[in-house]
Design a protein around this motif. Sequence first.
Motif, PDB file in Angstrom:
ATOM      1  N   PRO A  16       0.808  -1.220   0.000  1.00 54.78           N
ATOM      2  CA  PRO A  16       0.000   0.000   0.000  1.00 54.78           C
ATOM      3  C   PRO A  16       0.837   1.264   0.000  1.00 54.78           C
ATOM      4  O   PRO A  16       0.435   2.272  -0.582  1.00 54.78           O
ATOM      5  N   TRP A  17       2.010   1.215   0.640  1.00 52.39           N
ATOM      6  CA  TRP A  17       2.872   2.390   0.606  1.00 52.39           C
ATOM      7  C   TRP A  17       3.480   2.589  -0.772  1.00 52.39           C
ATOM      8  O   TRP A  17       3.653   3.722  -1.237  1.00 52.39           O
ATOM      9  N   LEU A  18       3.807   1.483  -1.458  1.00 53.75           N
ATOM     10  CA  LEU A  18       4.252   1.591  -2.844  1.00 53.75           C
ATOM     11  C   LEU A  18       3.164   2.205  -3.709  1.00 53.75           C
ATOM     12  O   LEU A  18       3.434   3.025  -4.588  1.00 53.75           O
ATOM     13  N   ASP A  19       1.918   1.801  -3.462  1.00 50.79           N
ATOM     14  CA  ASP A  19       0.794   2.324  -4.223  1.00 50.79           C
ATOM     15  C   ASP A  19       0.667   3.833  -4.041  1.00 50.79           C
ATOM     16  O   ASP A  19       0.642   4.598  -5.006  1.00 50.79           O
ATOM     17  N   LEU A  20       0.605   4.292  -2.792  1.00 51.04           N
ATOM     18  CA  LEU A  20       0.459   5.722  -2.537  1.00 51.04           C
ATOM     19  C   LEU A  20       1.668   6.506  -3.025  1.00 51.04           C
ATOM     20  O   LEU A  20       1.539   7.628  -3.536  1.00 51.04           O
ATOM     21  N   PHE A  21       2.852   5.922  -2.900  1.00 51.03           N
ATOM     22  CA  PHE A  21       4.056   6.592  -3.378  1.00 51.03           C
ATOM     23  C   PHE A  21       4.008   6.752  -4.891  1.00 51.03           C
ATOM     24  O   PHE A  21       4.313   7.825  -5.425  1.00 51.03           O
ATOM     25  N   GLY A  22       3.625   5.682  -5.600  1.00 51.26           N
ATOM     26  CA  GLY A  22       3.521   5.775  -7.051  1.00 51.26           C
ATOM     27  C   GLY A  22       2.482   6.793  -7.484  1.00 51.26           C
ATOM     28  O   GLY A  22       2.705   7.567  -8.424  1.00 51.26           O
ATOM     29  N   ILE A  23       1.338   6.806  -6.793  1.00 50.03           N
ATOM     30  CA  ILE A  23       0.295   7.782  -7.106  1.00 50.03           C
ATOM     31  C   ILE A  23       0.823   9.201  -6.904  1.00 50.03           C
ATOM     32  O   ILE A  23       0.626  10.082  -7.752  1.00 50.03           O
ATOM     33  N   ALA A  24       1.489   9.437  -5.768  1.00 48.86           N
ATOM     34  CA  ALA A  24       1.998  10.779  -5.476  1.00 48.86           C
ATOM     35  C   ALA A  24       3.018  11.231  -6.511  1.00 48.86           C
ATOM     36  O   ALA A  24       2.980  12.376  -6.987  1.00 48.86           O
ATOM     37  N   VAL A  25       3.919  10.342  -6.889  1.00 48.35           N
ATOM     38  CA  VAL A  25       4.956  10.707  -7.856  1.00 48.35           C
ATOM     39  C   VAL A  25       4.343  10.995  -9.216  1.00 48.35           C
ATOM     40  O   VAL A  25       4.696  11.990  -9.875  1.00 48.35           O
ATOM     41  N   PHE A  26       3.430  10.147  -9.661  1.00 50.43           N
ATOM     42  CA  PHE A  26       2.776  10.412 -10.944  1.00 50.43           C
ATOM     43  C   PHE A  26       1.958  11.696 -10.884  1.00 50.43           C
ATOM     44  O   PHE A  26       1.902  12.451 -11.867  1.00 50.43           O
ATOM     45  N   ALA A  27       1.321  11.951  -9.752  1.00 48.92           N
ATOM     46  CA  ALA A  27       0.558  13.187  -9.609  1.00 48.92           C
ATOM     47  C   ALA A  27       1.473  14.405  -9.720  1.00 48.92           C
ATOM     48  O   ALA A  27       1.105  15.427 -10.321  1.00 48.92           O
ATOM     49  N   ILE A  28       2.670  14.311  -9.152  1.00 48.09           N
ATOM     50  CA  ILE A  28       3.638  15.406  -9.281  1.00 48.09           C
ATOM     51  C   ILE A  28       3.989  15.644 -10.743  1.00 48.09           C
ATOM     52  O   ILE A  28       4.041  16.794 -11.207  1.00 48.09           O
ATOM     53  N   THR A  29       4.220  14.565 -11.493  1.00 48.22           N
ATOM     54  CA  THR A  29       4.556  14.752 -12.910  1.00 48.22           C
ATOM     55  C   THR A  29       3.392  15.398 -13.666  1.00 48.22           C
ATOM     56  O   THR A  29       3.614  16.184 -14.590  1.00 48.22           O
ATOM     57  N   GLY A  30       2.162  15.061 -13.276  1.00 50.31           N
ATOM     58  CA  GLY A  30       1.011  15.694 -13.912  1.00 50.31           C
ATOM     59  C   GLY A  30       0.937  17.172 -13.598  1.00 50.31           C
ATOM     60  O   GLY A  30       0.707  18.009 -14.483  1.00 50.31           O
ATOM     61  N   ALA A  31       1.136  17.524 -12.323  1.00 55.49           N
ATOM     62  CA  ALA A  31       1.127  18.937 -11.937  1.00 55.49           C
ATOM     63  C   ALA A  31       2.239  19.704 -12.636  1.00 55.49           C
ATOM     64  O   ALA A  31       2.047  20.846 -13.089  1.00 55.49           O
ATOM     65  N   LEU A  32       3.424  19.092 -12.752  1.00 58.70           N
ATOM     66  CA  LEU A  32       4.540  19.751 -13.438  1.00 58.70           C
ATOM     67  C   LEU A  32       4.254  19.964 -14.918  1.00 58.70           C
ATOM     68  O   LEU A  32       4.660  20.974 -15.498  1.00 58.70           O
ATOM     69  N   ALA A  33       3.554  19.016 -15.524  1.00 53.09           N
ATOM     70  CA  ALA A  33       3.205  19.180 -16.932  1.00 53.09           C
ATOM     71  C   ALA A  33       2.314  20.398 -17.136  1.00 53.09           C
ATOM     72  O   ALA A  33       2.398  21.090 -18.155  1.00 53.09           O
ATOM     73  N   ALA A  34       1.447  20.685 -16.147  1.00 52.53           N
ATOM     74  CA  ALA A  34       0.554  21.842 -16.244  1.00 52.53           C
ATOM     75  C   ALA A  34       1.280  23.138 -15.897  1.00 52.53           C
ATOM     76  O   ALA A  34       1.183  24.133 -16.619  1.00 52.53           O
ATOM     77  N   THR A  35       2.012  23.145 -14.787  1.00 54.95           N
ATOM     78  CA  THR A  35       2.690  24.374 -14.370  1.00 54.95           C
ATOM     79  C   THR A  35       3.789  24.761 -15.343  1.00 54.95           C
ATOM     80  O   THR A  35       4.077  25.946 -15.528  1.00 54.95           O
ATOM     81  N   GLY A  36       4.399  23.771 -15.979  1.00 53.36           N
ATOM     82  CA  GLY A  36       5.426  24.075 -16.962  1.00 53.36           C
ATOM     83  C   GLY A  36       4.891  24.797 -18.176  1.00 53.36           C
ATOM     84  O   GLY A  36       5.663  25.388 -18.940  1.00 53.36           O
ATOM     85  N   ARG A  37       3.584  24.758 -18.346  1.00 54.92           N
ATOM     86  CA  ARG A  37       2.939  25.469 -19.459  1.00 54.92           C
ATOM     87  C   ARG A  37       2.180  26.704 -18.977  1.00 54.92           C
ATOM     88  O   ARG A  37       1.346  27.245 -19.703  1.00 54.92           O
ATOM     89  N   GLY A  38       2.469  27.125 -17.744  1.00 56.44           N
ATOM     90  CA  GLY A  38       1.873  28.345 -17.217  1.00 56.44           C
ATOM     91  C   GLY A  38       0.393  28.245 -16.944  1.00 56.44           C
ATOM     92  O   GLY A  38      -0.320  29.258 -17.004  1.00 56.44           O
ATOM     93  N   GLN A  39      -0.100  27.053 -16.608  1.00 54.76           N
ATOM     94  CA  GLN A  39      -1.527  26.859 -16.376  1.00 54.76           C
ATOM     95  C   GLN A  39      -1.914  27.243 -14.947  1.00 54.76           C
ATOM     96  O   GLN A  39      -1.069  27.506 -14.093  1.00 54.76           O
ATOM     97  N   THR A  40      -3.201  27.239 -14.679  1.00 50.29           N
ATOM     98  CA  THR A  40      -3.728  27.639 -13.372  1.00 50.29           C
ATOM     99  C   THR A  40      -3.608  26.501 -12.367  1.00 50.29           C
ATOM    100  O   THR A  40      -3.322  25.342 -12.724  1.00 50.29           O
ATOM    101  N   LEU A  41      -3.858  26.830 -11.093  1.00 48.79           N
ATOM    102  CA  LEU A  41      -3.844  25.815 -10.047  1.00 48.79           C
ATOM    103  C   LEU A  41      -4.914  24.760 -10.294  1.00 48.79           C
ATOM    104  O   LEU A  41      -4.697  23.573 -10.034  1.00 48.79           O
ATOM    105  N   VAL A  42      -6.068  25.170 -10.805  1.00 50.23           N
ATOM    106  CA  VAL A  42      -7.137  24.204 -11.094  1.00 50.23           C
ATOM    107  C   VAL A  42      -6.662  23.199 -12.141  1.00 50.23           C
ATOM    108  O   VAL A  42      -6.872  21.987 -11.999  1.00 50.23           O
ATOM    109  N   THR A  43      -6.010  23.688 -13.178  1.00 51.17           N
ATOM    110  CA  THR A  43      -5.497  22.793 -14.222  1.00 51.17           C
ATOM    111  C   THR A  43      -4.419  21.876 -13.668  1.00 51.17           C
ATOM    112  O   THR A  43      -4.386  20.677 -13.980  1.00 51.17           O
TER     113      THR A  43
END
Length: 212
Positions: A16-43
Amino acid sequence: MHTALALHWQVGPILPWLDLFGIAVFAITGALAATGRGQTLVTATFFALITGVGGGSVRDLLIGVPVFWVHDPLVAGVCLGVALLVWWTPVRWWQGAALAWLDAIGLAAYGVFGAAKALDFGVPPIPAALMGVITACVGGIIRDVLAGEPSILMRPELYVTAAALAAGSHVVLVALGVPPNFAAPSAAIAGFALRAAAIHWRIALPAYGRAR
């Protein structure tokens, strides 16, 4: 009927810790993909959620079980939390190869958990390994498509192969009688090592037409 929390108890304390860790890391990459393009916090939050849960959602639909994050009180909060982390931290923290390395960590961890969950629900070994690959890769594919980037499937260096190594290694080790608590981190390390080598040395499989 299994729930995500019940599954956590059945597959042991490491997975379960591997699961949450993987989710968190992938979520970070998703947020970075948005912020790297100057998108909003909602995006950024949307990208974090869809990247973090995309692969696991497809896996659960294919297995025929309740979609995990809808019934887990932690997952959506983790995705929101990491989106806020990316949004409020200095840009320099996430520059360079941060996205690729974070993605590599999530790829290995999530591939192992996806295969473990499939095995726990009675999926045969080979399809279970494929469920691990789907879990690890689909979120990144969705992220890249939404961001207008070339899909991870179209990149030359090893990516899906590393996910397959992580998921397949876990399935094989469990079949050999290795306890999941030991099989899971070993398989995750193997998958990450292959992906890390591919990033560092640009290792790639031969492209069609070049192998002959």
